[in-house]
Design an enzyme around this catalytic site. Structure first.
Site, mmCIF file in Angstrom:
data_model
loop_
_atom_site.group_PDB
_atom_site.id
_atom_site.type_symbol
_atom_site.label_atom_id
_atom_site.label_comp_id
_atom_site.label_asym_id
_atom_site.label_seq_id
_atom_site.Cartn_x
_atom_site.Cartn_y
_atom_site.Cartn_z
ATOM 1 N N HIS A 53 0.839 -1.208 0.000
ATOM 2 C CA HIS A 53 0.000 0.000 0.000
ATOM 3 C C HIS A 53 0.871 1.254 0.000
ATOM 4 C CE1 HIS A 53 -3.944 1.945 1.597
ATOM 5 N NE2 HIS A 53 -3.199 2.861 0.995
ATOM 6 N N HIS A 69 1.437 5.227 -2.244
ATOM 7 C CA HIS A 69 0.951 6.188 -3.245
ATOM 8 C C HIS A 69 2.189 6.771 -3.916
ATOM 9 C CE1 HIS A 69 -3.217 6.212 -1.654
ATOM 10 N NE2 HIS A 69 -2.607 5.931 -0.514
ATOM 11 N N LEU A 70 2.315 6.566 -5.212
ATOM 12 C CA LEU A 70 3.512 7.062 -5.910
ATOM 13 C C LEU A 70 3.268 8.393 -6.620
ATOM 14 C CD1 LEU A 70 5.125 3.754 -7.267
ATOM 15 C CD2 LEU A 70 5.558 4.957 -5.126
ATOM 16 N N ASN A 82 -5.185 6.409 -6.893
ATOM 17 C CA ASN A 82 -5.655 7.813 -6.817
ATOM 18 C C ASN A 82 -4.632 8.806 -7.376
ATOM 19 O OD1 ASN A 82 -3.972 7.464 -4.568
ATOM 20 N ND2 ASN A 82 -5.198 8.745 -3.215
ATOM 21 N N HIS A 122 -11.077 0.720 1.383
ATOM 22 C CA HIS A 122 -10.806 1.892 2.219
ATOM 23 C C HIS A 122 -12.098 2.100 3.010
ATOM 24 C CE1 HIS A 122 -9.579 6.257 2.842
ATOM 25 N NE2 HIS A 122 -10.889 6.310 3.077
ATOM 26 N N HIS A 152 -5.453 -0.170 5.884
ATOM 27 C CA HIS A 152 -5.130 0.708 7.020
ATOM 28 C C HIS A 152 -6.105 0.646 8.211
ATOM 29 C CE1 HIS A 152 -7.901 3.270 4.783
ATOM 30 N NE2 HIS A 152 -6.991 3.673 3.910
ATOM 31 N N ASP A 211 1.254 2.692 3.710
ATOM 32 C CA ASP A 211 0.346 3.747 3.249
ATOM 33 C C ASP A 211 1.137 5.033 2.973
ATOM 34 O OD1 ASP A 211 -1.847 5.127 2.400
ATOM 35 O OD2 ASP A 211 -2.949 5.019 4.278
ATOM 36 N N HIS A 236 3.077 14.219 0.450
ATOM 37 C CA HIS A 236 2.479 15.529 0.165
ATOM 38 C C HIS A 236 3.578 16.572 0.298
ATOM 39 C CE1 HIS A 236 -1.650 14.208 -0.031
ATOM 40 N NE2 HIS A 236 -1.539 13.591 1.138
HETATM 41 O O1 DOR Z 1 -4.040 9.757 4.781
HETATM 42 C C1 DOR Z 1 -4.309 9.272 3.679
HETATM 43 N N1 DOR Z 1 -3.702 9.707 2.563
HETATM 44 N N2 DOR Z 1 -5.233 8.308 3.601
HETATM 45 C C2 DOR Z 1 -5.686 7.849 2.433
HETATM 46 O O2 DOR Z 1 -6.513 6.985 2.429
HETATM 47 C C3 DOR Z 1 -5.205 8.444 1.164
HETATM 48 C C4 DOR Z 1 -3.858 9.013 1.332
HETATM 49 C C5 DOR Z 1 -3.426 9.899 0.196
HETATM 50 O O3 DOR Z 1 -3.604 9.516 -0.969
HETATM 51 O O4 DOR Z 1 -2.863 10.965 0.459
#
Ligand code: DOR
Length: 432
Positions: A66, A68-69, A100, A185, A238, A311, A315
């Site tokens: 899990h 996010h790239l 996403n 989710h 998560h 996870d 950001h």
């Molecule tokens: O905190 C999170 N950030 N929870 C998620 O389910 C998505 C993720 C994100 O893509 O930033």
């Protein structure tokens, strides 16, 4: 060309797949594991390069199912290349990336693009997760046949819940037909509403709108009911709340095809991490109470929770250097996941073998990957870990493009020192 003959000598090899736990030497030839032998048998191969693993742990290549790239679409936060580098440095040989992105990975061309970029990065293995619904909008299902043929290993709207139970039912049925895992989710948006942290006395003191545990557990209960109805493979992402653990434990005891994961922040932190309005501690689902954290730890130890996944949610300062209520959810995790997890062993809360299983073999089984464990003939994916190495987390030294971690400055013990993928060294601390 890089040497593809290695002899890893003197390490303690732990492979929960084969049950191996002891001092073994591993010979690697042509990208594959050639043999695993007792050191007394003194494997000889003059052409191989020796990797000294004395005093270290050698495990199957770790898998983070899990992450996010952020590519395509948010390359200023992370690219596939930087995400893969962060993974390799964290000890991961394989990662899955969520759908996403922008555009959303709900079709073949986005999956193709991700796989092409991952091949170009030439570091870790990347398995994309496709979207459950088109555009993650929760209205119409994506085309799972197309996604599966393109190479996704699961479908998930992660980041968004599938609020419509009928659509979730159809997703489970449809995915089952293609042998695809559905990753849920679990969030009821009506309950979580405008909440930004865990609901309770701390949120009240801070003057921040809260999110109750039920915001998660209501959906876990619904999805378990749908899993029972469809008998399709369901994986709960998560897990953060005690009530979810209880529901999952009970459903597993009834033999449902259900698995679950948690992330290191849910067993390492509580909502107290938010008291300074640190936006790096803003995450979804939110950090909970000590009671929840302890329930997650127990669930990991007894196998109710099968997997630890980071996870990893990069950001930039644009989304994080804001008032708490305006900040984005998520924290990076690829480069801290293993050391934080090892703390559970250090605290005596988990056995080392079980931890290795939660971070390698279990995700491989859940994702139905072709080669599992350190067996002769399998691609040489492995991680060498120094359990004694002490270090201070320094976000500025991360490979990830982003810096959003609440663990910056924390003293930790134990980390990956070498990551090998298909017989190729993709991270070697000695070379850094
Ligand atoms: O905190 C999170 N950030 N929870 C998620 O389910 C998505 C993720 C994100 O893509 O930033």
């Amino acid at each position: 060309m890089e040497i593809s003959r290695y002899l890893i000598k003197g390490g303690r090899v732990i492979d929960p797949e084969t049950g191996v736990d002891g001092l073994f030497d591993i010979l690697i030839e042509d990208g594959k594991i050639a043999s695993i032998e007792n050191p007394q048998s003194a494997i000889q191969n003059p052409k191989s390069k020796i990797i000294d693993a004395t005093g270290k742990l050698v495990t199957p290549g770790l898998i983070d199912m899990h992450t996010h790239l952020r590519e395509p679409g948010h390359e200023y936060k992370e690219t596939i290349e930087t995400g893969c580098l962060a993974a390799a440095h964290g000890g991961f040989a394989t990662i899955c990336c969520m759908a996403n992105t922008d555009p959303v990975n709900d079709n073949q061309s986005v999956t193709d693009y991700i796989l092409k970029k991952a091949r170009m990065a030439e570091t870790v293995r990347v398995y994309p997760v496709g979207a459950i619904s088109r555009g993650l909008r929760g209205e119409n299902l994506a085309d799972y046949g197309e996604l599966k043929a393109a190479g996704v290993v699961a479908v998930s709207d992660d980041g968004n819940p599938v609020m419509n139970a009928q659509l979730m039912r159809r997703a489970l049925e449809y995915a089952k037909g293609f042998g695809l895992l559905v990753i849920a989710h679990c969030e009821d948006r009506n309950l979580t509403a405008n909440g930004v942290m865990n609901e309770g006395i701390t949120a009240t003191r801070l003057g921040l709108p809260g999110i109750p545990n039920a915001g998660e557990t209501v959906m876990v209960a619904r999805d378990i009911a749908l899993c029972e109805l469809t008998r399709a493979s369901l994986h709960i992402a998560h897990v953060s709340a005690e009530g979810s653990v209880r529901l999952i434990r009970e459903a597993k005891a009834r033999g449902l095809p259900l698995t679950a994961e948690t992330a290191p922040h849910y067993f390492s932190l509580t909502e107290e991490a938010v008291i300074n309005y640190d936006t790096n501690a803003r995450v979804h689902p939110p950090l909970r109470t000590a009671k929840d954290r302890d329930a997650i730890r127990l669930a990991l130890a007894d196998g109710t929770i099968d997997v630890i996944a980071s996870d990893h949610a990069p950001h930039s300062s644009i989304e994080k250097d804001l008032e708490f209520e305006q900040a984005a959810n998520g924290m990076i995790g690829l480069e801290t996941s293993l050391p934080l997890s090892l703390q559970l062993v250090e605290m005596g809360l988990m056995k080392l073998n079980d931890l290795v299983a939660r971070m390698s073999i279990n995700p491989a089984r859940i994702l139905n990957l072709a080669h599992i464990g350190l067996k002769p003939g399998n691609p040489a994916d492995l991680t060498i870990i120094d359990l004694k190495k002490r270090f201070t987390v320094d976000a500025n030294a991360f490979q990830s493009k982003s810096r959003n971690t609440p663990f910056n400055g924390r003293e930790l013990k134990g980390r990956a020192v070498l990551t090998m993928v298909g017989g190729k060294i993709v991270f070697d601390e000695a070379r850094e």
